[in-house]
Design a protein around this motif. Structure first.
Motif, short mmCIF file in Angstrom:
data_model
loop_
_atom_site.label_atom_id
_atom_site.label_comp_id
_atom_site.label_asym_id
_atom_site.label_seq_id
_atom_site.Cartn_x
_atom_site.Cartn_y
_atom_site.Cartn_z
N THR A 202 0.85 -1.19 0.00
CA THR A 202 0.00 0.00 0.00
C THR A 202 0.88 1.24 0.00
O THR A 202 2.08 1.17 0.27
N LYS A 203 0.28 2.36 -0.32
CA LYS A 203 1.05 3.61 -0.40
C LYS A 203 1.65 3.98 0.94
O LYS A 203 2.81 4.37 1.04
N ASN A 204 0.86 3.81 2.01
CA ASN A 204 1.34 4.16 3.34
C ASN A 204 2.42 3.21 3.83
O ASN A 204 3.36 3.62 4.50
N LEU B 42 -2.67 1.77 9.92
CA LEU B 42 -3.68 1.91 10.97
C LEU B 42 -3.93 0.58 11.68
O LEU B 42 -4.14 0.54 12.90
N VAL B 43 -3.90 -0.53 10.93
CA VAL B 43 -4.09 -1.85 11.52
C VAL B 43 -2.95 -2.16 12.49
O VAL B 43 -3.16 -2.65 13.61
N PHE C 58 -3.05 -2.67 16.62
CA PHE C 58 -2.42 -3.82 17.28
C PHE C 58 -1.43 -3.36 18.34
O PHE C 58 -1.41 -3.86 19.47
N LEU C 59 -0.60 -2.38 17.97
CA LEU C 59 0.43 -1.88 18.89
C LEU C 59 -0.19 -1.22 20.11
O LEU C 59 0.24 -1.46 21.25
N LEU C 60 -1.21 -0.38 19.90
CA LEU C 60 -1.81 0.34 21.02
C LEU C 60 -2.60 -0.59 21.94
O LEU C 60 -2.54 -0.46 23.17
N PHE C 61 -3.33 -1.53 21.35
CA PHE C 61 -4.17 -2.40 22.18
C PHE C 61 -3.32 -3.32 23.06
O PHE C 61 -3.43 -3.30 24.29
N PHE C 62 -2.48 -4.12 22.42
CA PHE C 62 -1.67 -5.06 23.21
C PHE C 62 -0.53 -4.35 23.92
O PHE C 62 -0.14 -4.75 25.02
N GLY C 63 0.03 -3.31 23.30
CA GLY C 63 1.11 -2.57 23.95
C GLY C 63 0.67 -1.90 25.23
O GLY C 63 1.43 -1.85 26.21
N SER C 64 -0.56 -1.37 25.26
CA SER C 64 -1.05 -0.71 26.48
C SER C 64 -1.22 -1.72 27.61
O SER C 64 -0.92 -1.42 28.78
#
Length: 755
Positions: free
Chosen positions: A127-129, A409-410, A414-420
């Motif tokens: 993807t572009k991002n 964004l996916v 993942f990083l924010l949910f499990f990382g928190s």
């Protein structure tokens, strides 16, 4: 046909179920013994068990949701899919990232490595991002270093866990002796779901209500800071989760998924519920909360025996994982050389490292004597576990973007949910720095320093060799006119360079004006894949014309490959050289020389050095007339040898950017009959020289290096190079010991590296 498919599927499922059963001890040994110490560590000091049961039910709710979110959702359903050709662990994630983005600090990377069958890349479009993220990573060297340090940190924390897990698990298991030998009638609970069910139905059938997340909120409201600090004990319920991913290569994704989802996970939940059910009716055990408190006295001794044996199995699992990860670090140039013993000829990956085993034993005894309680050991182990999980979460986020080509964004979700979740537990462990959590931090800082210094000095040595290599024209000019003699035998010059003549060989010839009749520049390199198939291991090419009898051989290993001993390596190398000589003569037919200046200039080598060919061991046949087409991408060419006794599979690698051209060979022209006969004679002469040199003996020419920081270097660089690296080099195994070179065949060339 239908019956055959049904039989195949049945057989496949039988194998998967067998692997799932075997994984219970190897993979889940550490995770399944966590009930030995979770409740005891949680209620050690920060919170207390009261008549309202809000504390015990709150802890049970935390344990349930932690086991559900981290091992089940994160590892089983997401992280296990980020495998590297079936291999898992920190280095598997790192190698995946390095293959999809140019972030590796390994210096001798080649385009030919990308054609390995295990070097497969995902076909889904970027993807572009994701391309932007990849560009940012590739364009900033500081991010490459930061990524390596992150990987090394995770590796060191795994080693720290390997030190702490045996101490805390065995200490917890044998602590039951105190209860078993006392006069009080105490009861015990093990991880088996049968005992958990007994405790639930016998003491409190309504304990399932505590699985509601509302009990976590009540728990934190009542206990406040003490409840937050007690999370350092609760997190121990997921110790060993990383083993599911690290040991993936020994089993399979389906086997590990089945074993955890349908057996280990429900058994653990029932075990924790059973302990909570008992404690909810026994508040007088406030000072004796732990593993051995809830089963009839008649089964106390059998349970104690099983618990001790389980703790030994769980400890062995994490110790084996420590051996494996140190071996991987060593293969990628991030750890000093140590002795690696492969304990099984049939089962790949079963290794033993004596030096590390002795160090773990001494440190484990020291930790047990120094701490002498579950509380401090739990704080130390908890911080190490959460640090590893945080590293895995960060690396998996990069894999989601770079390898799976999902939107950033996916990966961010993942990083924010499990990382928190993991940061919450990590903070609870970090706050107990003075109560045991300092140990894994201190150990990690020491090991990261050792590993980074070793890797940094290794890269600097390679850069020095690269800038000081000698041209091939100098090598070809050596001869009797300069007083240089060729002596019988094979000379294997070991170097990290994949092209050119290393400086240690020029120094060797300067001091001893002679070299062997057959000269082979050998480069043993690691590539960012777990395994290199034997048929693709050897890259062979000529150095100069055929009459010079000089060759280059690049031997490629993955980070989990077993390196050959010197005897089998020597004989196989000669076999590969012989196969290459046959291939090269038949390829050229004495007519066309494909070793030209274009190839040399584009590959970064001298114009006198030929392209390399992958010489394998797979037999095949082909017509005597063939054509080779060169394209802009690395090409694979299969060639048949009708007159060769042991046929080989040959794949020739073209450098990227070669102009398209077609070369056609025809063997039906009568004018080429004499040339063909002459070629046969020259071929036999070269093979005769090779085998005659083998009979004369083989000499192994290795560099004996001393590294020194150049003048004007910073204090830290001089400290790292002049003292740190040279101390490690002098006190660890040298290259000759690692290769098991016989002393009588060893020639060492002294070299001083100014880096």
């Amino acid at each position: 046909m239908d019956s055959w498919v049904i039989f195949f599927l049945k057989d496949s499922w039988k194998t998967t179920l067998l692997l799932a059963y075997q994984s219970l001890g190897v993979v889940y040994g550490d995770l399944s013994i966590s009930p030995l110490y979770v409740y005891k560590s949680t209620f050690a000091e920060d919170i207390h068990h009261s008549e309202t049961n809000e504390e015990i039910f709150g802890v049970l709710s935390f344990v349930f949701w932690t086991l559900t979110l981290v091992p089940l959702f994160k590892y089983v359903f997401i992280v296990l899919r980020a495998d590297d050709n079936g291999e898992g662990g920190t280095f598997a994630l790192y190698s995946l990232i390095c293959r999809h983005a140019k972030v590796s600090l390994l210096p001798n990377r080649q385009v030919a490595d990308e054609a390995l069958s295990t070097y497969k890349l995902e076909n889904s479009p970027e993807t572009k991002n994701s391309s932007k993220v990849k560009m940012v990573l590739e364009n900033h060297k500081s991010l490459h270093v930061a990524l390596l340090i992150l990987v090394l940190l995770g590796t060191c924390m795994v080693i720290g866990d390997g030190l702490l897990t045996p101490a805390i698990s065995v200490f917890s298991a044998v602590s039951g002796l105190e209860l078993s030998m006392s006069k009080d009638h105490h009861q015990c609970c093990v991880v088996q779901c049968a005992l958990g069910l007994y405790n639930i139905f016998h003491w409190n059938p309504h304990v399932y209500q505590a699985l509601s997340p509302s009990y976590m909120i009540r728990f934190l409201k009542k206990t406040r800071k003490g409840g937050w600090m007690s999370l350092g004990g609760i997190l121990l319920c997921i110790t060993g989760s990383e083993a599911m991913f690290a040991d993936l290569g020994h089993f399979s994704y389906a086997a590990i998924q089945i074993a955890f989802t349908f057996l280990v996970y429900p058994a653990l939940i029932l075990a924790y519920m059973g302990q909570a059910a008992f404690l909810s009716k026994h508040h007088h055990t406030i000072h004796k909360i732990g593993f051995y408190v809830s089963v009839p006295e008649s089964v106390r001794w059998p349970v104690l025996t099983v618990a001790i044996l389980a703790s030994v199995v769980g400890s062995q699992a994490i110790i084996s994982g420590t051996f494996s990860i140190i071996n991987q670090s060593q293969s990628l140039g991030c750890f000093p050389r140590v002795k690696v013993i492969h304990t099984s000829e049939k089962i790949h990956g079963q290794i033993y490292i004596p030096e590390i085993n002795w160090m773990l034993m001494i440190l484990c005894i020291a930790v047990t004597i120094g701490f002498r309680d579950i509380k401090h050991m739990g704080n130390a182990s908890g911080l190490a576990v959460m640090a590893v999980m945080l590293v895995t979460t960060c690396l998996t986020s990069l894999v989601i973007i770079l390898c799976w080509h999902k939107p950033p964004l996916v990966a961010l979700c993942f990083l924010l949910f499990f990382g928190s979740i993991e940061l919450l537990y990590f903070s609870a462990s970090l706050i107990k720095f003075l109560e045991g959590a300092w140990l894994p931090i201190l150990l990690a800082l020491f090991l990261v320093t050792v590993m980074f210094v070793w890797h940094y000095a290794t890269v600097k040595k390679y850069e020095y060799d690269l800038h000081n290599k000698v041209s091939l024209e100098w090598l070809l000019a050596l001869g009797p006119s300069l007083g240089i003699a060729r002596v019988p035998g094979i000379g294997l010059v070991f170097t990290d360079l994949t092209s050119g003549v290393p400086a240690n060989f020029s120094r060797f010839v300067t001091n001893l004006p002679a070299f062997h009749r057959i000269l082979v520049f050998v480069c043993i390199k690691s590539v960012p894949v777990p395994f290199v198939p034997p048929a693709e291991r050897y890259l062979v090419g000529r150095v100069g014309p055929a009459t010079h009898r000089s060759y280059r051989c690049i031997v490629r290993y993955g980070y989990r490959d077993v390196h050959q001993d010197v005897d089998s390596f020597e004989s196989e190398l000669v076999t590969r050289l012989a196969d290459f000589i046959r291939y090269d003569w038949y390829k050229n037919h004495g007519v066309v020389d494909t070793c030209n200046e274009d190839d040399g200039s584009r590959s970064g080598a001298s114009s006198s050095e030929c392209r390399l060919a992958v010489i394998g061991t797979i037999a095949f046949s082909g017509p005597p007339a063939f054509e080779i087409e060169d394209s802009v991408e690395p090409a694979s060419v299969s060639v048949g040898f009708p007159t060769v006794n042991s046929l080989t599979d040959v794949i020739e690698m073209e450098p990227v950017g070669v102009v398209q051209r077609r070369v056609r060979f025809a063997l039906d022209d009568e004018s080429e009959t004499d040339m063909r006969s002459e070629m046969e004679v020259q071929l036999q002469e070269e093979l005769h020289d090779l085998y005659e040199a083998q009979q004369s003996g083989t000499a192994f020419i290795l560099g004996h290096s001393h590294v020194r920081a150049k003048q004007g270097s910073s204090f830290f660089k001089r400290l790292a190079i002049n003292f740190g690296y040279n101390f490690l080099r002098r006190n660890c195994r040298g290259a000759d010991v690692s290769l098991k070179v016989p002393p009588a065949s060893l020639l060492e060339v002294g070299m001083v590296y100014i880096v």
